[in-house]
Design a protein around this motif. Structure first.
Motif, PDB file in Angstrom:
ATOM      1  N   LEU A  55       0.813  -1.212   0.000  1.00 23.18           N
ATOM      2  CA  LEU A  55       0.000   0.000   0.000  1.00 23.18           C
ATOM      3  C   LEU A  55       0.848   1.263   0.000  1.00 23.18           C
ATOM      4  O   LEU A  55       0.507   2.251  -0.648  1.00 23.18           O
ATOM      5  CB  LEU A  55      -0.940   0.012   1.213  1.00 23.18           C
ATOM      6  CG  LEU A  55      -1.983  -1.089   1.293  1.00 23.18           C
ATOM      7  CD1 LEU A  55      -2.782  -0.954   2.573  1.00 23.18           C
ATOM      8  CD2 LEU A  55      -2.884  -1.055   0.088  1.00 23.18           C
ATOM      9  N   LEU A  71      -5.471  -0.207  -4.364  1.00 21.10           N
ATOM     10  CA  LEU A  71      -5.464  -0.270  -2.897  1.00 21.10           C
ATOM     11  C   LEU A  71      -6.269  -1.459  -2.398  1.00 21.10           C
ATOM     12  O   LEU A  71      -5.815  -2.216  -1.526  1.00 21.10           O
ATOM     13  CB  LEU A  71      -6.038   1.018  -2.306  1.00 21.10           C
ATOM     14  CG  LEU A  71      -5.166   2.255  -2.395  1.00 21.10           C
ATOM     15  CD1 LEU A  71      -5.977   3.490  -2.036  1.00 21.10           C
ATOM     16  CD2 LEU A  71      -3.958   2.125  -1.503  1.00 21.10           C
ATOM     17  N   ALA A  75      -4.532  -4.706  -0.492  1.00 24.96           N
ATOM     18  CA  ALA A  75      -4.941  -5.031   0.876  1.00 24.96           C
ATOM     19  C   ALA A  75      -5.473  -6.455   0.966  1.00 24.96           C
ATOM     20  O   ALA A  75      -5.113  -7.208   1.876  1.00 24.96           O
ATOM     21  CB  ALA A  75      -5.996  -4.035   1.353  1.00 24.96           C
ATOM     22  N   VAL A 121      -5.044   5.190   4.884  1.00 18.10           N
ATOM     23  CA  VAL A 121      -4.134   4.523   3.962  1.00 18.10           C
ATOM     24  C   VAL A 121      -3.116   5.509   3.389  1.00 18.10           C
ATOM     25  O   VAL A 121      -1.931   5.316   3.489  1.00 18.10           O
ATOM     26  CB  VAL A 121      -4.893   3.832   2.812  1.00 18.10           C
ATOM     27  CG1 VAL A 121      -3.945   3.149   1.873  1.00 18.10           C
ATOM     28  CG2 VAL A 121      -5.877   2.837   3.366  1.00 18.10           C
TER      29      VAL A 121
END
Length: 122
Positions: A55, A71, A75, A121
């Motif tokens: 990330l 993303l 993840a 994030v």
């Protein structure tokens, strides 16, 4: 069973009541593990180079719909590899001015119970 999950608390700290290492149990420990996995860059740990997620490598990418898919994918891959006790059911990326947050809905593989976690994030 989820109640069998036990490990050192994250972030690492000393338990003031016992003077020893603080421990986390059950769903709380799994939630801490998810934060640790997604917050660690791949290659950051010298003895476990593949641990973590990618990330952080997306920080300087344009904030558009393509980055959201990347993303989400990064993840989910990291969680599948490093936390086999959960299965990410839904991963939502929420954008606001200057910030991106990821909301992960997951279920425990051993039980019907689930959890939810929102983390920053980018």
């Amino acid at each position: 069973m989820i109640d069998d999950v036990k490990g050192a608390a994250f972030p690492f700290r000393i338990d003031p009541a016992t003077g020893g290492v603080a421990w986390a149990f059950g769903a709380d420990k799994i939630r801490q593990n998810v934060r640790l996995i997604l917050g660690t860059r791949v290659g950051e740990r010298p003895m476990l180079r593949e641990f973590g997620s990618r990330l952080h490598g997306l920080v300087h990418e344009p904030n558009d719909s393509a980055i959201i898919d990347l993303l989400r994918n990064q993840a989910q891959q990291a969680l599948l590899q490093w936390e086999p006790r959960i299965l990410a059911i839904q991963t939502q990326v929420e954008q606001s001015e200057g910030e991106v947050h990821m909301r992960i809905l997951y279920t425990h593989t051993n039980e019907a119970a689930g959890g939810e976690l929102t983390i920053p994030v980018l």
